[in-house]
Scaffold this motif. Structure first.
Motif, PDB file in Angstrom:
ATOM      1  N   THR A  90       5.074  -1.511   3.660  1.00  0.00           N
ATOM      2  CA  THR A  90       3.964  -1.897   4.521  1.00  0.00           C
ATOM      3  C   THR A  90       4.476  -2.660   5.737  1.00  0.00           C
ATOM      4  N   ASN A 276      -4.576   8.475  -1.527  1.00  0.00           N
ATOM      5  CA  ASN A 276      -5.463   7.309  -1.432  1.00  0.00           C
ATOM      6  C   ASN A 276      -4.909   6.115  -2.198  1.00  0.00           C
ATOM      7  N   ILE A 279      -2.941   4.110   0.016  1.00  0.00           N
ATOM      8  CA  ILE A 279      -3.764   3.230   0.849  1.00  0.00           C
ATOM      9  C   ILE A 279      -4.089   1.955   0.084  1.00  0.00           C
ATOM     10  N   PHE A 280      -4.511   2.110  -1.165  1.00  0.00           N
ATOM     11  CA  PHE A 280      -4.902   0.946  -1.969  1.00  0.00           C
ATOM     12  C   PHE A 280      -3.708   0.090  -2.384  1.00  0.00           C
ATOM     13  N   ASN A 281      -2.502   0.644  -2.357  1.00  0.00           N
ATOM     14  CA  ASN A 281      -1.333  -0.201  -2.584  1.00  0.00           C
ATOM     15  C   ASN A 281      -1.323  -1.375  -1.613  1.00  0.00           C
ATOM     16  N   ILE A 283      -4.037  -2.301   0.422  1.00  0.00           N
ATOM     17  CA  ILE A 283      -5.322  -2.998   0.390  1.00  0.00           C
ATOM     18  C   ILE A 283      -5.414  -3.947  -0.800  1.00  0.00           C
ATOM     19  N   ASP A 284      -5.112  -3.448  -1.992  1.00  0.00           N
ATOM     20  CA  ASP A 284      -5.234  -4.278  -3.198  1.00  0.00           C
ATOM     21  C   ASP A 284      -4.351  -5.511  -3.119  1.00  0.00           C
ATOM     22  N   GLU A 298     -11.883  -0.703  -4.839  1.00  0.00           N
ATOM     23  CA  GLU A 298     -11.306   0.585  -5.245  1.00  0.00           C
ATOM     24  C   GLU A 298     -12.383   1.548  -5.738  1.00  0.00           C
ATOM     25  N   GLY A 370      -3.801  -1.197   4.542  1.00  0.00           N
ATOM     26  CA  GLY A 370      -3.950   0.058   3.828  1.00  0.00           C
ATOM     27  C   GLY A 370      -3.384   1.230   4.603  1.00  0.00           C
ATOM     28  N   SER A 373       0.502   0.983   4.667  1.00  0.00           N
ATOM     29  CA  SER A 373       1.085   1.369   3.390  1.00  0.00           C
ATOM     30  C   SER A 373       1.085   2.883   3.230  1.00  0.00           C
ATOM     31  N   ASN A 374      -0.012   3.518   3.584  1.00  0.00           N
ATOM     32  CA  ASN A 374      -0.126   4.976   3.487  1.00  0.00           C
ATOM     33  C   ASN A 374       0.823   5.667   4.459  1.00  0.00           C
TER      34      ASN A 374
END
Length: 382
Positions: A90, A276, A279-281, A283-284, A298, A370, A373-374
């Motif tokens: 990220t 996705n 992405i959440f890697n 965001i979370d 999520e 997010g 990371s993506n």
């Protein structure tokens, strides 16, 4: 095996003693629980209030992704995650985009909602004809709860009625929309819905005594599906600038291969889920660091990815005249006050590190994490 009662009323030491009667824990394992619990009684007492039956603390790395340029402002973004390379990847993407205009984010909406589900045999036409009166009574029933929120320009924004009798006999839904300012708003929303329940039943009894005897509240609860609490985040550059990160590919080959990877995620559910997840890697990790409800985010994000009847990617790509544009649109219902964000000392610190952002500002930072990371994940894959 005997069932144990009263476990929640015991102190930590007593809980561990009971646990040892059921589970073969050795002294080294007991010491491990003590080590992770630490000696700071004040912090332990705060953390213990977050959950029940606590016997220790579970630690995760608290990292920083620097160089996030979001809407012209640099952020050092706290990230808490157990997955190796997420923070590094990220941060890598954030640095790459930092001299190319960074992340451009905008808030599309901040509306949240809750529902009261009820059954009633009187028919939709009667309810619709008197619905303006009911709306005012429901608003009045929550005035004490929403007064402080309204001073900050928030509160109940609308109340609507849905007829679900085609799916289930005599089943209706009251949809209550909220603006909650910097609070995630779960407690406020649920409290307002609870205050509305007796007022709804009273209204039906007063207005339609002949058919309201069997009126029943089925349940009242906020919804974690918040498609109108939406943020968009975008990065854009000339394709030639990918020479810095394209490896053995030419910049144009890199951009076109990246585009194909995104299209595959758009069309193929097996790839879309992992796309996705990338992405959440990001965001979370930010949500955990700030004490926000990453599970709700999520669940909502995956539901939104399925809104058109099939699961697809949450990102879009456009390549036009040697310009690369990559966009994430995602619902994010976040808060910067209340809940764990106001209790957990590291959650408070995480927000402070980002300059104590408003909920809207945090939505934009989180979306950028997010997307970064993506982007890094796809770059690695191709």
């Amino acid at each position: 095996m005997q069932i144990h009662t009263g476990f929640s009323k015991l102190n930590k030491r007593e809980k561990i003693d009971i646990l040892r009667k059921y589970v073969p824990l050795d002294e080294e394992q007991i010491s491990l629980l003590s080590t992770f619990r630490g000696n700071d009684r004040v912090t332990n007492d705060l953390i213990e209030k977050l959950s029940e039956n606590c016997i220790s603390n579970y630690m995760l790395p608290f990292g920083i992704a620097p160089n996030f340029l979001v809407n012209g402002k640099i952020y050092f973004v706290p990230m808490v995650t157990e997955e190796s390379s997420v923070v590094a990847a990220t941060a890598y993407a954030a640095k790459f985009w930092s001299d190319k205009g960074g992340f451009k984010a905008r808030i599309i909406g901040t509306k949240k909602t809750g529902q009261i589900y009820f059954s009633w045999a009187g028919g939709i036409k009667k309810l619709q004809s008197d619905f303006p009166i009911l709306k005012e009574r429901l608003r009045a029933a929550t005035r004490l709860l929403t007064a402080n929120m309204e001073k900050r320009g928030a509160g109940i924004s609308d109340i609507t009625l849905s007829n679900n009798t085609l799916k289930e006999n005599d089943y209706y839904t009251l949809n209550v929309d909220f603006e909650t300012a910097d609070s995630m708003g779960a407690n406020l929303i649920n409290s307002c819905l609870e205050s509305m329940k007796p007022e709804l039943l009273s209204f039906l009894k007063d207005k339609y005594p002949e058919v309201s005897s069997e009126a029943e509240i089925i349940m009242a609860i906020l919804s974690n599906y918040t498609p109108d609490c939406m943020v968009e985040c975008q990065v854009e550059c000339d394709i030639s600038q990918f020479s810095q990160i394209s490896g053995g590919l030419s910049p144009d080959q890199f951009a076109r291969k990246f585009e194909k990877a995104v299209i595959i995620a758009r069309e193929n559910v097996q790839r879309a889920v992992t796309h996705n997840k990338g992405i959440f890697n990001g965001i979370d990790a930010v949500l955990i660091s700030t004490g926000n409800d990453f599970r709700a985010v999520e669940a909502c994000g995956h539901a939104y990815a399925s809104k058109d009847g099939r699961y697809t990617s949450l990102t879009d790509i456009e390549i036009l005249e040697n310009r690369f544009k990559y966009t994430l649109r995602i619902p994010l219902s976040l808060g910067t006050v209340g809940g764990a964000t106001s209790v957990h000392p590291l959650a408070k610190l995480a927000l402070q590190i980002m300059g104590n952002p408003s909920a809207k500002e945090l939505m934009q930072i989180v979306a950028a994490a997010g997307l970064a990371s993506n982007f890094a994940a796809i770059r690695s894959l191709i």
